[in-house]
Design an enzyme around this catalytic site. Structure first.
Site, PDB file in Angstrom:
ATOM      1  N   ARG A   1     -76.261  10.369 -58.092  1.00  0.00           N
ATOM      2  CA  ARG A   1     -75.086  11.142 -57.708  1.00  0.00           C
ATOM      3  C   ARG A   1     -73.915  10.800 -58.623  1.00  0.00           C
ATOM      4  O   ARG A   1     -73.263  11.674 -59.199  1.00  0.00           O
ATOM      5  CB  ARG A   1     -74.703  10.857 -56.269  1.00  0.00           C
ATOM      6  CG  ARG A   1     -73.485  11.640 -55.804  1.00  0.00           C
ATOM      7  CD  ARG A   1     -73.082  11.302 -54.397  1.00  0.00           C
ATOM      8  NE  ARG A   1     -74.173  11.561 -53.458  1.00  0.00           N
ATOM      9  CZ  ARG A   1     -74.881  10.625 -52.864  1.00  0.00           C
ATOM     10  NH1 ARG A   1     -74.607   9.360 -53.101  1.00  0.00           N
ATOM     11  NH2 ARG A   1     -75.850  10.934 -52.037  1.00  0.00           N
TER      12      ARG A   1
ATOM     13  N   ASN B   1     -72.565  13.399 -61.598  1.00  0.00           N
ATOM     14  CA  ASN B   1     -71.199  13.923 -61.559  1.00  0.00           C
ATOM     15  C   ASN B   1     -70.440  13.595 -62.829  1.00  0.00           C
ATOM     16  O   ASN B   1     -69.767  14.440 -63.409  1.00  0.00           O
ATOM     17  CB  ASN B   1     -70.451  13.343 -60.353  1.00  0.00           C
ATOM     18  CG  ASN B   1     -70.642  14.194 -59.124  1.00  0.00           C
ATOM     19  OD1 ASN B   1     -70.040  15.235 -59.001  1.00  0.00           O
ATOM     20  ND2 ASN B   1     -71.516  13.747 -58.241  1.00  0.00           N
TER      21      ASN B   1
ATOM     22  N   SER C   1     -80.459   7.927 -54.968  1.00  0.00           N
ATOM     23  CA  SER C   1     -79.432   8.951 -54.755  1.00  0.00           C
ATOM     24  C   SER C   1     -78.050   8.414 -55.100  1.00  0.00           C
ATOM     25  O   SER C   1     -77.233   9.122 -55.685  1.00  0.00           O
ATOM     26  CB  SER C   1     -79.472   9.438 -53.307  1.00  0.00           C
ATOM     27  OG  SER C   1     -79.033   8.419 -52.439  1.00  0.00           O
TER      28      SER C   1
END
Lengths: 298, 156
Positions: free
Chosen positions: A229, A233, A225
């Protein structure tokens, strides 16, 4: 960007999303231009397919290079300030750096219940390094690739400048954090304690396989994660810059397209500043939280 | 998503940078910042102490000044008293001296008077004899009339 061939938005996007890969191609391999290699060679990939065919032992020269360069920039400036620092009144640049260090240190102290001298430097490195790597996104999308193409004389050169849009980079960091999580879990609780936490929670000893599955996924989800992440992004941000450049540049008459595209790029860049800092901060905070959890007994 | 050895490269680089920060950046900055914090705290405490000391000193100096003023007033009144005393004393002394001088002058005058009288006494006999001689136109036997002469001079 692709010389000779017609420039379509599709090829523009693909070109921009391809890393500059250095790897070894096997003997007899047919290159993108149709030539077959006489012997196995280390070379730069000239097409996405070549990059894939190079296998695992190849390097994304562009993102890794920028990542190392930015890390060195960070180390250089912080070390210079650290060397010159004194207990008198700080000024200018050293003030800024001390503010950052204090901010990071405060976060570490707030979250960590156990003192560990490595967490502070780790968090600082992550925060500044990731911020710097993300900031490369603010640089106009075509500027650095064009300069690189001009310098090397290769108008087809792949060049990605934002290291955090490369999953290799984000996973490289998150796996580093993962290793530390496992290391400190074992160091603080022993192998038995670590395995026990995986096996006997949350449902007690009669549900060991289920516990192992649940906790194992929970453990592995941490680095995954973290990396995804940040990657997601920044990749999305980069893609929107590219889409603005492509769609508005190609679909509208030259002058209006350039103007509108430029304005939109600017607006998105302003929004993106938030993401740049926020993602670096989130990566740092989660690293501290995960390591704090590794230090504690549940 | 094309994973390759970049991941390992990044992992190693990450480790090196963290080690570098851990060794050459973090401790120096943090220790200096902590030192500065204690210095500022010390400085503030010292300033407070200084202010307190200053107030105390001011109070002390005011008391000291009051005491000094009192003493000065005392001294002045004492001096005044002493001054009066001295003046009185001098006055008395001067009067006594004047009396003494007057007395001695008087006694001197008395002595002079006595002396002149004695002289006159001694000469009056001769004068009387010579006056009588002139009147009688002849020698007077002084010895024969010594008794009379003595009587005359006694009357002076």
């Amino acid at each position: 960007m692709a010389s000779g061939t017609e420039l379509t938005s599709n090829s523009y996007l693909q070109h921009h999303l391809q890393n500059l890969v250095l790897g070894k191609l096997p003997e007899g391999y047919e290159r993108a231009d149709g030539h077959a290699l006489e012997q196995a060679t280390w070379t730069l990939a000239h097409s996405p397919k070549e990059a894939v065919d190079m296998g695992f032992w190849s390097f994304n020269v562009d993102t890794l290079g920028w990542s190392i360069f930015l890390g060195m920039v960070f180390c250089f400036f912080f070390h210079r300030v650290a060397k010159k620092s004194h207990s008198g009144a700080p000024s200018g640049f050293s003030n800024l750096i001390e503010m950052i260090v204090e901010f990071v240190n405060k976060n570490v102290n707030d979250i960590m219940s156990v003192k560990n001298p490595l967490i502070g430097p780790l968090a600082l490195t992550i925060f500044i390094w990731v911020t710097l790597m993300n900031t490369m996104d603010i640089v106009p999308v075509d500027l650095l690739p064009l300069i690189a193409q001009f310098v090397t004389g290769d108008s087809h050169l792949y060049f990605k400048v934002v290291p955090t849009t490369d999953p290799n980079i984000t996973f490289g960091m998150s796996i580093g954090v993962f290793i530390l999580i496992v290391y400190y879990s074992i160091k603080m609780k022993g192998v038995g304690g670590f395995v026990g936490e995986l096996a006997f929670q949350p449902f007690g000893k009669y549900m060991i396989p289920f516990n192992l599955l649940l906790e194992g996924i929970g453990l592995l989800a941490k680095p995954v994660s973290l990396a995804l992440r940040l990657f997601g992004n920044l990749y999305a941000g980069e893609l929107i810059f590219l889409l603005i450049a492509t769609l508005l540049g190609a679909a509208l008459p030259l002058f209006i397209g350039t103007f509108l595209g430029g304005a939109l790029q600017f607006v998105w860049a302003v929004f993106h500043i938030l993401i740049v800092l926020l993602q670096a901060f989130v990566f740092m905070m989660l690293t501290i939280v995960y390591l704090a959890m590794a230090h504690e007994h549940h | 998503m094309n994973f390759n050895a970049t991941l390992l490269g990044q992992l190693v680089t990450f480790a090196i940078f963290v080690w570098f920060t851990h060794k050459y950046v973090w401790p120096m900055l943090l220790s200096q910042m902590e030192e500065r914090e204690t210095r500022i705290a010390d400085g503030l405490a010292a300033a407070e102490q200084g202010q307190k000391d200053f107030a105390e000193a001011q109070e002390k100096s005011a008391a000291e000044i009051n005491k000094g003023k009192e003493q000065a007033a005392n001294i002045i009144s004492q001096a005044q008293k002493r001054h009066d005393e001295i003046v009185e004393e001098a006055k008395g002394d001067a009067k006594a001296e004047a009396d003494r001088i007057k007395e001695s002058a008087l006694s001197e005058i008395e002595q002079e008077k006595e002396k002149a009288r004695q002289e006159l006494r001694s000469q009056v006999a001769a004068l009387a004899v010579s006056g009588a001689e002139q009147i009688l136109m002849r020698e007077v036997d002084q010895n024969a009339h010594n008794e009379v002469l003595a009587k005359i001079s006694q009357q002076l």
